[in-house]
Design a protein around this motif. Structure first.
Motif, mmCIF file in Angstrom:
data_model
loop_
_atom_site.group_PDB
_atom_site.id
_atom_site.type_symbol
_atom_site.label_atom_id
_atom_site.label_comp_id
_atom_site.label_asym_id
_atom_site.label_seq_id
_atom_site.Cartn_x
_atom_site.Cartn_y
_atom_site.Cartn_z
ATOM 1 N N VAL A 278 0.845 -1.194 0.000
ATOM 2 C CA VAL A 278 0.000 0.000 0.000
ATOM 3 C C VAL A 278 0.883 1.248 0.000
ATOM 4 O O VAL A 278 0.649 2.198 -0.762
ATOM 5 N N ALA A 279 1.899 1.232 0.857
ATOM 6 C CA ALA A 279 2.783 2.404 0.952
ATOM 7 C C ALA A 279 3.407 2.705 -0.406
ATOM 8 O O ALA A 279 3.480 3.863 -0.832
ATOM 9 N N ALA A 280 3.830 1.666 -1.100
ATOM 10 C CA ALA A 280 4.454 1.863 -2.412
ATOM 11 C C ALA A 280 3.448 2.423 -3.408
ATOM 12 O O ALA A 280 3.767 3.333 -4.189
ATOM 13 N N ARG A 281 2.229 1.910 -3.375
ATOM 14 C CA ARG A 281 1.197 2.386 -4.302
ATOM 15 C C ARG A 281 0.842 3.846 -4.021
ATOM 16 O O ARG A 281 0.699 4.654 -4.937
ATOM 17 N N VAL A 282 0.708 4.160 -2.749
ATOM 18 C CA VAL A 282 0.386 5.539 -2.363
ATOM 19 C C VAL A 282 1.516 6.466 -2.827
ATOM 20 O O VAL A 282 1.274 7.558 -3.365
ATOM 21 N N ALA A 283 2.749 6.025 -2.631
ATOM 22 C CA ALA A 283 3.894 6.847 -3.022
ATOM 23 C C ALA A 283 3.924 7.056 -4.532
ATOM 24 O O ALA A 283 4.203 8.158 -5.017
ATOM 25 N N ASP A 284 3.625 6.010 -5.270
ATOM 26 C CA ASP A 284 3.565 6.148 -6.733
ATOM 27 C C ASP A 284 2.512 7.168 -7.128
ATOM 28 O O ASP A 284 2.726 8.002 -8.005
ATOM 29 N N ALA A 285 1.346 7.069 -6.458
ATOM 30 C CA ALA A 285 0.253 7.995 -6.785
ATOM 31 C C ALA A 285 0.644 9.431 -6.448
ATOM 32 O O ALA A 285 0.256 10.370 -7.148
ATOM 33 N N ALA A 286 1.443 9.586 -5.394
ATOM 34 C CA ALA A 286 1.802 10.939 -4.953
ATOM 35 C C ALA A 286 2.598 11.688 -6.013
ATOM 36 O O ALA A 286 2.452 12.893 -6.169
ATOM 37 N N ILE A 287 3.434 10.992 -6.726
ATOM 38 C CA ILE A 287 4.282 11.704 -7.697
ATOM 39 C C ILE A 287 3.746 11.610 -9.124
ATOM 40 O O ILE A 287 4.353 12.140 -10.067
ATOM 41 N N ALA A 288 2.603 10.980 -9.271
ATOM 42 C CA ALA A 288 2.105 10.718 -10.625
ATOM 43 C C ALA A 288 1.876 11.990 -11.443
ATOM 44 O O ALA A 288 2.191 12.041 -12.613
ATOM 45 N N GLY A 289 1.357 13.016 -10.810
ATOM 46 C CA GLY A 289 1.019 14.201 -11.608
ATOM 47 C C GLY A 289 2.122 15.231 -11.707
ATOM 48 O O GLY A 289 1.869 16.391 -12.057
#
Ligand SMILES: Cc1cc2nc3c(=O)[nH]c(=O)nc-3n(C[C@H](O)[C@H](O)[C@H](O)COP(=O)(O)OP(=O)(O)OC[C@H]3O[C@@H](n4cnc5c(N)ncnc54)[C@H](O)[C@@H]3O)c2cc1C
Ligand code: SF4
Lengths: 320, 691
Positions: A278-289
């Protein structure tokens, strides 16, 4: 340094009297005096607010912790009340700058400090933020500039505390000569398209009295990643907090304001539990934009790492 | 008389000037405030190149307290920091106000600020040389080929350059902070007086690192204005000027192709060094690799070429081991890569190839202390945080320089020694005191060593790490000569021949008679005995200061952030005098090397040519939390002669050792300084992509 008139305010009224006469507020003076020495700040009237007792101290109200704007970073870092409820707030300043600076620098001054953009800090670069016609960072050396936001100014907000405060859904108590208002951290900081010559929404004559953090916070954590381990601003930071059951993910040192990562926050709210995946997915989403500039895309990895770690720490998990 | 062997005295006493410095009682040039002093400041062009478009000099002159404003509109500036005029005023605030009032506007023209735009590969070789390179690489069992880059580093002395000059008509007093007390006599020229009429006080110097020789533009202005206004004048550079125009270590681009045999022996190849210098020469480039005298390694048969790239930046100046840290970073990196390819341990690889037997021994000492056996094979670790170990070595040659000294023995028993060298923070006061105290067998409290004034006997400047080596024997000679004179007085009192009087540990003996030091001194008819001593001009001396350094690092592979955990620095420095000052030199060299390895970097704006970080926030210097445990080890051998250089060798191998440790940790090599998170991440990416 340019010579300036110096006044000492004894109470809040005194501050407002001075402000009405065109004085600039000096708290710890760490940033203001630097700006004066470099002749970037143009004021020739300075009022010290350090003697105003009502702005000191850290206290508890029914549903908030209230931190006076004159609390020093060292006091905030060492406060047991804050450490118990909102450790991310204390952690955001615990290693900022240096011990000497933390002993003098104040919470209000930290939130209101001016940007570190090296063109802004150079007398020889008359950029947008100083009334010029272009942003030198766009085609210049933007290594430490913004990763998010459309510009036209690409500073990163320099306050660590701002990042933590935003994730905790904190508020800033602001006072003008006649009126007090409370503004959410989300609304306190302003993007350049809204305010080019300031980084927050304080109106003329207004000062920060205190900041408040709701007591209804759950897990929260702050992580920053620095090139040098002291006397340096972070390359990226992140604060993650659960407030009233709602997770917030905020990144620091990546945008002109503390950057609320909407998709990441939603991903975390929907995850129904936190583990490494989850932490990795959240982190990926954080920098996506992100919209990195010519020289700073590498910092996205650090922003991602900061978010990943803050998510794990906020859930009481170890960083793997 | 050969005295080299006789200066031996090892102690661990604190510096003689420690209290003065800690308490603020040591007065530096910037602390001097002679009555009626005026202040001068140089005005500087901010961008890479161009001219002054407009300036309101009259408005600047109208600022209260301003004495003089000169702005040269015709000047074509060639680098940020180029002097375009000056302001002289009664106080510093007036200077700032005048500068603001002058409202300088500039025309910036295009400037060369990016070295890589000018680099087009290694220099050409003629057909024969090329054939030789191809042959040797063809014969090699392993070949490494790569390009290494190093940044421009500024000296960043704690005390900025500056001078106070007080001109008296036919003489002058000068307070300076020079690495060469006697080079300050050059003030005679702008003052128009004889060199002998200049009195230089250069007692306390807040660091120099090679940047503080001669009087500089700041000293010249102070002299001219003191002469013109018949008042003392102070000109101190500020931090911005210090970065822009007070010296730097040139950057480099180094192409290396080296081959080695199956047995690890380097067979030869090709080295091309490009120095990234400012608008002119100075300060040593990467040339040292080509100079056989300085060879770190037996490199076999190799072709060496070198050239320069000019940027619109100020000229380099000599910087602590000029040319060395950059060359050693590249070469030791290449040798490590060769070892890796051959499957040879890096320590073993150096045993095979280092010329110096001394360093072979040091490798063993260092490996043991760092815990080299904990080193995992390169690239074998998989965790997020990986530990690495690296090694690198260097040497420094010895110069024997002419140096004079004077010693007084007072009737009270006090001893004073004067040497016209300088203490740039290195501990020369302490060295002179300790050598004299040892020679006389007296307690240190009776001895006062003095340096840093032009009225003292002349000695060398602080360059090439030669001051201690010269000042120690000169002190010995002077003290011995004074002691011989005192011995004659004692002999006369005892009605004996001086040859029959003995002296040891503060006591004279003759037959059954003994006389304690103070009582002997009291026999003088006058107040003091003064004698002088000197060392002769030497040719090139024997011996070298060899060293190896080992680094242990931790690399966070998610962020690219490097933390240095430990440095073991094994140094031969000849005879040890004061352990604290010599270990201090080693630790200081390591810190500066670490800072060079990871942080420091002159950043020029690619468009305006301005330096964007002329301060200490974004010109990053290693701070206390970044500095690891440093273990200085002094390698002293029977038969070591004289005090040997330590200041410069101590900073040479650090960056290379850290670079090798990073490569060991992550299995990818960062070939460019500083080794920032950005570059570490990029190296990891390249590895991941399998290239
Ligand atoms: C080397 C170095 C490293 C640093 N690293 C970090 C870091 O990593 N993270 C970080 O967050 N900060 C960092 N700082 C910044 C430092 O924390 C701030 O400069 C400091 O907190 C400012 O507080 P002060 O009380 O001294 O403010 P002052 O200098 O007194 O004021 C700063 C500004 O805020 C205004 N102001 C002050 N108080 C009020 C008020 N109550 N209401 C309205 N306006 C007000 C002033 O007018 C001024 O414009 C660093 C500073 C240095 C020098
Ligand atoms: S980022 Fe903002 S402060 Fe910096 S140069 Fe651009 S406009 Fe100016």
């Amino acid at each position: 340094m340019k010579a300036f008139e110096y006044a000492v305010a004894k109470n809040e009224k005194g501050i407002h009297t001075a402000l009405a006469r065109g004085y600039t507020v000096k708290a710890g003076g760490i940033d203001l005096l630097d700006m004066l020495k470099e002749r970037i700040a143009k004021t020739d009237k300075v009022v010290s607010i350090l003697g105003v007792e009502s702005l000191r101290g850290i206290r508890e109200t029914d549903d908030h912790i209230e931190i006076g704007s004159l609390a020093t970073l060292a006091e905030l870092a060492d406060d047991p009340l804050v450490a118990g409820l909102a450790p991310s707030l204390a952690d955001s300043v615990r290693h900022a700058a240096t011990p000497q600076i933390r002993a003098v620098a104040t919470v209000g001054g930290n939130l209101c400090q001016r940007p570190r953009c090296w063109y802004f800090r150079s007398r020889d670069h008359h950029c947008l933020k100083k009334g010029g016609s272009s942003c030198f960072a766009v085609e210049g050396d933007n290594t430490y500039h913004a990763l998010f936001g459309p510009g036209p100014c690409h500073i990163v907000h320099p306050s660590n505390l701002a990042t933590a405060l935003r994730a905790l859904e904190g508020e800033v108590v602001v006072a003008g000569e006649t009126e007090k208002r409370t503004v959410s951290a989300a609304d306190f900081f302003a993007m350049p398209d809204r305010r080019m010559y300031a980084e927050n929404t304080l109106e003329d004559g207004e000062i920060v009295l205190a900041v408040r953090v709701p007591k209804a916070v759950g897990g929260n954590a702050y992580v920053d990643l620095k090139e040098k381990q002291s006397f340096d601003w972070p390359l990226a930071s992140a604060a993650v907090a659960q407030v009233g059951g709602r997770w917030n993910v905020v990144m620091g040192a990546v945008a002109p304001v503390p950057w609320f990562a909407k998709e990441a926050s939603e991903a975390l709210r929907e995850a129904g539990g936190i583990d490494a995946g989850v932490a990795a997915r959240v982190a990926d989403a954080a920098i996506a934009g992100a919209e990195p500039m010519s020289r700073n895309a590498w910092r996205l990895k650090l922003a991602r790492a900061a978010v990943r770690r803050a998510v794990l720490l906020a859930a009481g998990k170890e960083i793997d | 008389m050969k005295v080299d062997n006789d200066v031996a005295l090892e102690n661990r006493l604190s510096r003689v000037d420690a209290l003065l410095k800690v308490a603020g009682a040591a007065k530096y040039a910037s602390d001097q405030y002679p009555a009626k002093m005026i202040y001068g400041k140089l005005l500087r062009f901010p961008y890479g190149a161009g001219t002054v478009k407009s300036a309101d000099a009259d408005a600047a002159r109208a600022v209260p307290g301003v004495l003089e404003v000169e702005i040269d509109l015709a000047e074509t500036a060639k680098y940020p920091g180029w002097v375009i005029g000056h302001i002289v005023a009664e106080n510093r605030a007036a200077i700032g106000d005048a500068e603001e009032a002058a409202a300088l506007a500039f025309d910036a023209t295009s400037a060369a600020s990016v070295a890589d735009r000018q680099y087009d590969g290694a220099g050409a070789l003629d057909a024969e040389a090329k054939q030789r390179v191809d042959d040797v690489l063809g014969r090699s069992a392993a070949v490494v080929e790569g390009t290494w880059r190093t940044q421009v580093q500024t000296h960043s002395c704690l005390e900025t350059h500056g001078t106070v000059v007080d001109f008296h008509g036919d003489s002058a007093d000068v307070w300076g902070n020079s690495q060469s007390t006697f080079s300050m006599l050059d003030m005679a020229e702008p003052l128009g007086i004889d060199r002998s009429a200049v009195r230089v006080d250069n007692e306390f110097v807040g660091g120099g690192f090679g940047s503080k020789f001669g009087i500089g533009a700041e000293g010249r202005l102070a002299a001219q204005m003191s002469k013109k206004y018949k008042r003392p004048c102070k000109v101190m550079l500020d931090r911005r000027e210090e970065h822009l125009d007070a010296g730097n270590r040139p950057g480099s681009i180094q192409y290396i192709a080296l081959g080695a045999g199956e047995d690890g022996r380097i067979l030869g190849g090709r080295i091309d060094g490009v120095s990234i210098v400012g608008f002119g020469r100075g300060g040593g480039g990467v040339t040292n690799l080509g100079d056989k005298r300085f060879d770190n390694y037996d490199l076999g048969a190799y072709e060496f070429t070198q050239s320069e790239i000019n940027l619109n930046f100020s000229k380099p100046r000599a910087f602590r081991a000029p040319g060395w840290p950059q060359a050693v970073f590249a070469l030791e990196g290449a040798v490590d890569e060769l070892a890796e390819k051959l499957g040879i341990d890096p320590v073993e690889m150096r045993r095979i190839n280092y010329r110096s037997a001394r360093r072979h021994k040091q490798l063993g000492i260092g490996a043991e202390l760092i815990g080299w056996n904990r080193r995992a094979p390169t690239g074998s670790q998989t965790g997020r945080v990986r530990t690495g170990f690296g090694v690198a070595g260097a040497m420094w040659p010895v110069w024997n320089t002419e140096c004079g000294a004077e010693a007084d023995i007072h009737r009270t028993g006090q001893v004073e020694v004067r040497v016209g060298v300088q203490d740039i923070g290195t501990g020369t006061f302490t060295l002179v005191t300790d050598v004299a105290a040892h020679e006389l067998g007296l307690d240190r409290s009776l001895v006062r060593g003095k340096v840093g004034r032009s009225s003292y006997p002349q000695g060398p400047g602080s360059g090439g790490s030669q001051v201690s080596r010269a000042a120690a024997p000169a002190t010995t000679h002077a003290v011995r000569a004074a002691l011989a004179d005192l011995t004659k007085i004692v002999a006369k009192e005892w009605k004996m021949k001086p040859e029959d009087v003995g002296y040891s540990g503060g006591v004279f003996t003759g037959g059954a008679k003994t006389l304690e030091w103070r009582k002997a001194c009291a026999l003088m008819s006058g107040d003091k005995i003064t004698a002088s001593g000197r060392t002769e001009t030497g040719q090139e001396g024997d011996g070298t200061s060899d060293c190896v350094q080992f680094a242990e690092v931790e690399v966070d592979t998610e962020t690219g952030i490097v933390r240095v955990k430990r440095i073991v620095a094994v140094h031969a420095a000849g005879v040890i005098v004061n352990r604290i000052t010599i270990e201090n030199q080693i630790c200081g060299g390591v810190v500066q090397g670490l800072s060079y390895a990871l942080f420091e970097n002159v950043r020029l704006d690619p468009n305006t040519g301005a330096m964007v970080n002329p301060e200490f926030i974004n010109y990053k210097l290693a701070g206390p939390v970044d500095i690891p445990e440093i273990v200085p080890v002094l390698d002293v051998e029977e038969g070591d002669t004289g005090v040997r250089p330590i200041g410069e060798p101590a900073t040479i191998p650090t960056a290379a050792a850290i670079g090798n440790a990073i490569a060991n940790a992550i299995g990818a090599r960062v070939r460019e300084l500083p080794m920032t998170p950005e570059r570490v991440l990029a190296a990891l990416d390249t590895k991941g992509a399998g290239t």
